[in-house]
Design a protein around this motif. Structure first.
Motif, short mmCIF file in Angstrom:
data_model
loop_
_atom_site.label_atom_id
_atom_site.label_comp_id
_atom_site.label_asym_id
_atom_site.label_seq_id
_atom_site.Cartn_x
_atom_site.Cartn_y
_atom_site.Cartn_z
N ARG A 169 0.71 -1.06 0.09
CA ARG A 169 -0.28 -0.18 0.54
C ARG A 169 0.90 1.14 0.32
N GLU A 173 -2.82 7.01 0.14
CA GLU A 173 -3.70 6.12 -0.98
C GLU A 173 -4.93 6.01 0.98
N HIS A 245 -3.45 9.39 -4.01
CA HIS A 245 -4.57 7.74 -5.07
C HIS A 245 -5.72 8.01 -4.46
N ASP A 247 -8.07 4.91 -5.13
CA ASP A 247 -8.32 3.94 -5.81
C ASP A 247 -8.56 3.03 -5.01
#
Length: 487
Positions: A169, A173, A245, A247
């Motif tokens: 990870r 994020e 990010h 996602d």
């Protein structure tokens, strides 16, 4: 090479020696109770169900990359267990009230709730958690100060604790994203989140404009981001630079959606949401003070089969707020304000005006006349706004003058009086303004100045309130001239 091998074996020897040495027994201090913020008000609510574990999310494409990824660091360890145990948090069951015990929440989360002094859920907490802890999307409508912030934060924390993060990870994020329209509201939400994640080991970060970008970036690069609270503009700055990010977002919260519409943030919010997983693969919670057609259209686009929770108060304005309206000429408004504050020796007052230039002039005159005053508006840099709020909270500022946008997210206990120097053009703003006082079960007073330029706003306010507000003439003593310095 030889030097590196010696260094390596030296470390291993040191590690073995440390393992052989018994660790000293450390007794951690007992949990310290923290004063409950405004979201701790108790309301009656029906009992609701408990949540099953949520499914583990699929890793995004960047988690599968191994060659050119950013440095990945170990997760922050959970705080050392204290002497607290669930048996320390005893709350008697009461008919018509929902306890946090009635949900399946972790010991770490219950410990934080105990520290904050939340025995029973507010109505919106009880109803929202009944859906969101089962993984369902939700749309909530409730007045400010009813506990909606704690409702979505508790839901987020429970979700992140039930679903382990992927092993691979990036730092930037986040697993949960909260978008709010104002910097003050972002800071307040993050403060509440920090209190509720105190024992969970989850990291909370804030992105707001007006603050040092590089400082926020360094914070992001230093540790994993679990819960990100941000204003739309600053979050887009980070996204466009490739630092964040989205996602991996499991839960997304849009707070004060109606205010984001009013402030023109929806195009930016759309850009942000397009970077998150599809709505079928994330949980989405949307909160708004009003359910207009525009708000409901947004909710339809961004949520999947949401539960709709509406909390209708018995009165639009809190019964704990005593409301007055003074009929006063525009030229006498400042004299009335000055005399009200000085003759009554008020210590924590919020004054609202409609325009930034009005806010600036009022604050400058108060300071010139010897009153400890400060201003909050969109023109004030963020670091100064935060310092101003802290000074107001600590009592170093007596009068805080603000616009509606700047004052919308302020939750400070102990504000005794709210003064509407000018009546708001939107009746809903009147309710939000006077809601700054009379919080956490205490009583408060609101005083509105109705002049020749804004008295026509009264009928709309009275229609929203469902009752008349009697208009009074201020006593002569409150209209005496402001003494000049040195007199």
């Amino acid at each position: 090479m030889l030097k590196a091998l010696k260094k390596l074996f030296g470390k291993e020897d040191a590690a073995a020696q440390a393992a052989a040495t018994p660790a000293p027994v450390v007794t951690p201090p007992p949990a310290v109770a923290v004063p409950a913020p405004s979201i701790a008000q108790s309301f009656e609510a029906p009992a609701v169900g408990t949540p099953p574990p949520s499914p583990q999310p699929e890793p995004g494409p960047r988690q599968q990359a191994a060659s050119n990824s950013k440095p990945r660091r170990e997760r922050k360890p959970k705080p050392q267990a204290s002497l607290w145990k669930p048996e320390d948090f005893v709350v008697e069951a009461q008919e018509g009230k929902t306890r946090f015990h009635d949900f399946k929440l972790s010991n770490e989360l219950m410990h934080a709730i105990h520290d904050l002094g939340f025995p029973y859920c507010t109505p919106i907490q009880a109803q929202v958690l009944g859906y969101t802890l089962r993984g369902q999307d939700a749309i909530g409508r409730a007045q400010t100060g009813t506990g909606k912030t704690a409702a979505f934060l508790i839901s987020i924390i429970a979700q992140l604790q039930q679903t382990p993060p992927p092993k691979e990870r990036y730092m930037g994020e986040p697993r949960a994203l909260i978008i709010a329209p104002t910097r003050e509201l972002v800071v307040q939400i993050a403060k509440d989140a920090a209190a509720l994640t105190k024992y969970s080991g989850l990291n909370v970060m804030t992105f707001v404009g007006g603050m040092d970008f590089d400082k926020q970036l360094k914070s992001l690069e230093a540790r994993h981001c679990d819960i990100l609270v941000a204003t739309p503009g600053r979050l887009l700055d980070f996204q466009q630079r490739g630092e964040v990010h989205l996602d991996m977002v499991e839960v997304m919260v849009l707070d004060e959606a109606d205010r984001m519409l009013d402030m023109g943030f929806i195009p930016q919010v759309r850009q942000i949401i397009r970077q998150t997983p599809p709505k079928s693969e994330r949980q989405t919670l949307l909160f708004s003070a009003t359910f207009t057609d525009d708000v409901m259209n947004l909710a339809k686009q961004w949520t999947t089969n949401p539960a709709i929770v509406e909390i209708e108060p018995e009165n639009v304005a809190s019964e704990t707020v005593e409301q007055h309206v003074y009929a006063v000429a525009g030229s006498d408004k400042y004299k009335l304000l000055y005399n009200l504050v000085t003759q009554n020796n008020w210590q924590r007052v919020m004054v609202f005006a409609n325009r930034k230039d009005e806010v600036r002039r009022i604050e400058e005159r108060l300071v010139r006349d010897g009153i400890n005053a400060a201003q909050l508006s969109g023109d004030v840099p963020q670091h100064k706004r935060i310092r101003t709020l802290e000074n107001f909270r600590e009592g170093r500022v007596t009068v805080l003058v603000a616009t509606d946008v700047a004052g919308r997210g302020i939750h400070i206990d102990g504000i005794s009086h709210v003064i509407n120097f000018t009546l708001p053009e939107d009746p809903d703003d009147y309710v939000h303004r006077i809601g700054r006082t009379g919080r956490a079960g205490s009583n408060g007073v609101s005083i509105s100045f109705a002049g020749e330029d804004d008295s026509y706003q009264l009928p709309g306010i009275e229609q929203l309130l469902g009752r008349k507000i009697s208009c009074e003439m201020p006593p002569e003593a409150l209209l005496k001239p402001v003494p000049r310095k040195g007199q």
